[in-house]
Enzyme design. Sequence first.
Site, PDB file in Angstrom:
ATOM      1  N   LEU A 115     -35.964  60.677  55.975  1.00 17.95           N
ATOM      2  CA  LEU A 115     -36.490  60.232  55.473  1.00 17.95           C
ATOM      3  C   LEU A 115     -37.712  59.237  55.755  1.00 17.95           C
ATOM      4  O   LEU A 115     -37.782  57.734  54.936  1.00 17.95           O
ATOM      5  CB  LEU A 115     -36.954  60.233  53.653  1.00 17.95           C
ATOM      6  CG  LEU A 115     -38.068  60.137  53.191  1.00 17.95           C
ATOM      7  CD1 LEU A 115     -39.288  61.750  52.939  1.00 17.95           C
ATOM      8  CD2 LEU A 115     -38.315  60.193  50.743  1.00 17.95           C
ATOM      9  N   SER A 139     -39.595  56.941  58.906  1.00 24.65           N
ATOM     10  CA  SER A 139     -40.722  56.753  59.298  1.00 24.65           C
ATOM     11  C   SER A 139     -41.725  58.381  59.530  1.00 24.65           C
ATOM     12  O   SER A 139     -42.591  58.354  58.876  1.00 24.65           O
ATOM     13  CB  SER A 139     -40.982  55.972  60.024  1.00 24.65           C
ATOM     14  OG  SER A 139     -42.108  55.758  61.008  1.00 24.65           O
ATOM     15  N   ILE A 140     -40.939  58.944  59.806  1.00 22.36           N
ATOM     16  CA  ILE A 140     -41.397  60.342  60.025  1.00 22.36           C
ATOM     17  C   ILE A 140     -41.555  61.257  58.625  1.00 22.36           C
ATOM     18  O   ILE A 140     -42.989  61.559  58.132  1.00 22.36           O
ATOM     19  CB  ILE A 140     -40.896  61.391  61.333  1.00 22.36           C
ATOM     20  CG1 ILE A 140     -41.239  60.607  63.024  1.00 22.36           C
ATOM     21  CG2 ILE A 140     -41.183  62.194  61.125  1.00 22.36           C
ATOM     22  CD1 ILE A 140     -40.511  61.187  63.630  1.00 22.36           C
ATOM     23  N   GLY A 142     -37.447  67.404  65.073  1.00 20.78           N
ATOM     24  CA  GLY A 142     -36.383  66.305  65.671  1.00 20.78           C
ATOM     25  C   GLY A 142     -35.504  66.281  66.473  1.00 20.78           C
ATOM     26  O   GLY A 142     -36.144  66.283  67.145  1.00 20.78           O
ATOM     27  N   ARG A 143     -34.960  67.339  66.770  1.00 17.44           N
ATOM     28  CA  ARG A 143     -33.849  67.574  67.658  1.00 17.44           C
ATOM     29  C   ARG A 143     -33.171  68.930  67.282  1.00 17.44           C
ATOM     30  O   ARG A 143     -32.642  69.167  66.225  1.00 17.44           O
ATOM     31  CB  ARG A 143     -32.975  66.328  68.735  1.00 17.44           C
ATOM     32  CG  ARG A 143     -33.130  65.149  68.702  1.00 17.44           C
ATOM     33  CD  ARG A 143     -33.683  65.435  70.093  1.00 17.44           C
ATOM     34  NE  ARG A 143     -33.987  63.817  70.635  1.00 17.44           N
ATOM     35  CZ  ARG A 143     -35.687  63.685  70.647  1.00 17.44           C
ATOM     36  NH1 ARG A 143     -36.366  64.442  70.026  1.00 17.44           N
ATOM     37  NH2 ARG A 143     -35.817  62.220  70.923  1.00 17.44           N
ATOM     38  N   GLU A 203     -33.117  72.694  75.351  1.00 17.85           N
ATOM     39  CA  GLU A 203     -34.792  73.039  76.747  1.00 17.85           C
ATOM     40  C   GLU A 203     -34.224  72.705  77.740  1.00 17.85           C
ATOM     41  O   GLU A 203     -33.469  71.777  78.319  1.00 17.85           O
ATOM     42  CB  GLU A 203     -35.275  71.400  76.144  1.00 17.85           C
ATOM     43  CG  GLU A 203     -35.471  71.866  74.395  1.00 17.85           C
ATOM     44  CD  GLU A 203     -36.330  70.435  73.594  1.00 17.85           C
ATOM     45  OE1 GLU A 203     -36.266  69.701  74.079  1.00 17.85           O
ATOM     46  OE2 GLU A 203     -36.499  70.410  72.327  1.00 17.85           O
ATOM     47  N   HIS A 229     -41.389  71.035  72.771  1.00 12.95           N
ATOM     48  CA  HIS A 229     -41.135  69.689  72.278  1.00 12.95           C
ATOM     49  C   HIS A 229     -42.357  68.882  72.573  1.00 12.95           C
ATOM     50  O   HIS A 229     -42.715  67.545  73.433  1.00 12.95           O
ATOM     51  CB  HIS A 229     -40.739  69.486  73.395  1.00 12.95           C
ATOM     52  CG  HIS A 229     -39.310  68.186  72.580  1.00 12.95           C
ATOM     53  ND1 HIS A 229     -37.940  67.396  73.078  1.00 12.95           N
ATOM     54  CD2 HIS A 229     -40.024  66.230  71.995  1.00 12.95           C
ATOM     55  CE1 HIS A 229     -37.436  66.638  72.575  1.00 12.95           C
ATOM     56  NE2 HIS A 229     -38.950  65.968  72.152  1.00 12.95           N
TER      57      HIS A 229
END
Lengths: 326, 326
Positions: free
Chosen positions: B163, B165-166, B242-243, B272, B290
């Site tokens: 939780l 900034s995004i 996220g990742r 990726e 992405h």
Amino acid sequence: MGSPETATSLPVILLHRPPELDSSPIIPRLKDFYRVIDPHEESDSDPSAQTLFRSVRLLLCLARPPVTSDVLDRYPSLELVIATSAGIDHIDLAECRRRGIKVTGNAGVFSDDVADYAVGLLIDVLRRVSEADRFLRAGLWPVKGEFPLGSRVGGKRVGIVGLGSIGMRVSKRLEAFGCVVAYKSRKINPNVSYPYYADILELASWSDILILSCSSTKETYHIVDKGVMKALGKKGIIINIGRGALIDEEELVRMLSSGEIGGAGLDVFENEPEVPKQLFEMENVVLSPHRAVLTPESFAELQKVIMHNLEAFFSNKPLMGELDIE
Amino acid sequence: MGSPETATSLPVILLHRPPELDSSPIIPRLKDFYRVIDPHEESDSDPSAQTLFRSVRLLLCLARPPVTSDVLDRYPSLELVIATSAGIDHIDLAECRRRGIKVTGNAGVFSDDVADYAVGLLIDVLRRVSEADRFLRAGLWPVKGEFPLGSRVGGKRVGIVGLGSIGMRVSKRLEAFGCVVAYKSRKINPNVSYPYYADILELASWSDILILSCSSTKETYHIVDKGVMKALGKKGIIINIGRGALIDEEELVRMLSSGEIGGAGLDVFENEPEVPKQLFEMENVVLSPHRAVLTPESFAELQKVIMHNLEAFFSNKPLMGELDIE
């Protein structure tokens, strides 16, 4: 029609449905409490059916069968028409008013679903989500490299055409994304501070995105025409979760194709289920088969509204979602 | 390196970039105000280059080239590393801290874009938008009839993992849709009233949807594993902006395929641009290359942050987006 002893003691409701819609999860539930008359299952020459038709007080529409003056003539004792669809353009409201027949709508149970979908289409078109999904599934990421960037949602100027139950919910959602909202509606809404445009051309000129959430009426037929799309401009995007007839579809296809407008998210079309085939080749459109309106959750809520209104009608209690047709 | 007279009078910045990234719109702007040293364009055996490397005080990362202790060893006078990507998992923050080097991040310029995209993916998966678009483009609407209904957004329980900034921006948007939010984070956020779960298994059990918006670190590697997905359950949906390393991707593919979880919206992947090919055949996933992170608008904002921080550094003014690496 069940056993005569029990069936005739129940309140009578007339099921008005398109011929092809021969089942609905609500019908068995109805039959526990009501005598359900379905004209498609009655013989027109049966005198007892004719007597029933003349005495029936309540008509329940399933889906969107036309409710014209001819239909109303068949049931002269009607007092209430219960509509169960999102739009009510299949019902001749003027004729209902003239005959003193009340009409109830969906009581807003679909509005959240439609608003969610409108925002989903807007994000999808701006950020190129469906297009990106196609790009990946075609195996192009390792081959072509970086996918083109979309455009930011926040800060966009969104013109909402029709600030009713759906339009209001769209605007509430878009505020959370930092969009700037203005609107055109039949009349100014005194409860909002969004700028009001009486002229859709002016609204389109101001807007980055137009969202169509108004009713489909004679007045709104092709409300988005060539002039409005020109005013919206090359980067402009149209989201239609209202009705296909709101847009001059032929012109829309031509202007998307020539790049005179930027993109579109379309849940509705002029001749559903037919969709102009040129759209299938375009990357800047998101196409959807009239699905904004409904989820299983809203369908369950709708059933509650219907059951409530049936009981309320036969016991003289207040109706939910009664339309103001005066 | 421009004419020696002017170039040597300008403050020096070192460009740290992946070899393949040989252009960026910001470089010409930089060169108006700074002497930009690019190690890929210098000869290691040139003594004047070596002198420059030893004296450079500021390193500007383009994209995500590793900033390891080996890299830092080459530039012993460094005082500031400017990161320009969304994540900072390419920078050895512990090593920077040890050497007293400050690090600035993107100052949150991407957070709105990522949050918008997360919500777009969530609506898309729940309401089946991309799937509906495929259905139409394949010409199936007139053939197969009604497309299956999606599921309502409102009322869904959304567990946000991270939780920051995004994640905060995701939760703000989802509130406008009537979703119910809970979260897991490194620590309790005293500014929100959402329920906090220290244990991701418990959060997953509670959630209809998990949104991954945390950093990728050793601690969060495969934070979503088989157990978490089992806890999320058959109807559960995972949104990953996220990742890729946050999810055990092999297990995800297997559980999506067997129906042990309900669906996924994936903007990031473990290898990726390679994406597991089994995903390409699934209807209940939305795949994206992405692209959550960036729009031209956020890129323009980022350039402003970079230019500000360069000027601030050389004039001893406060930096924007300095990371707390203590």
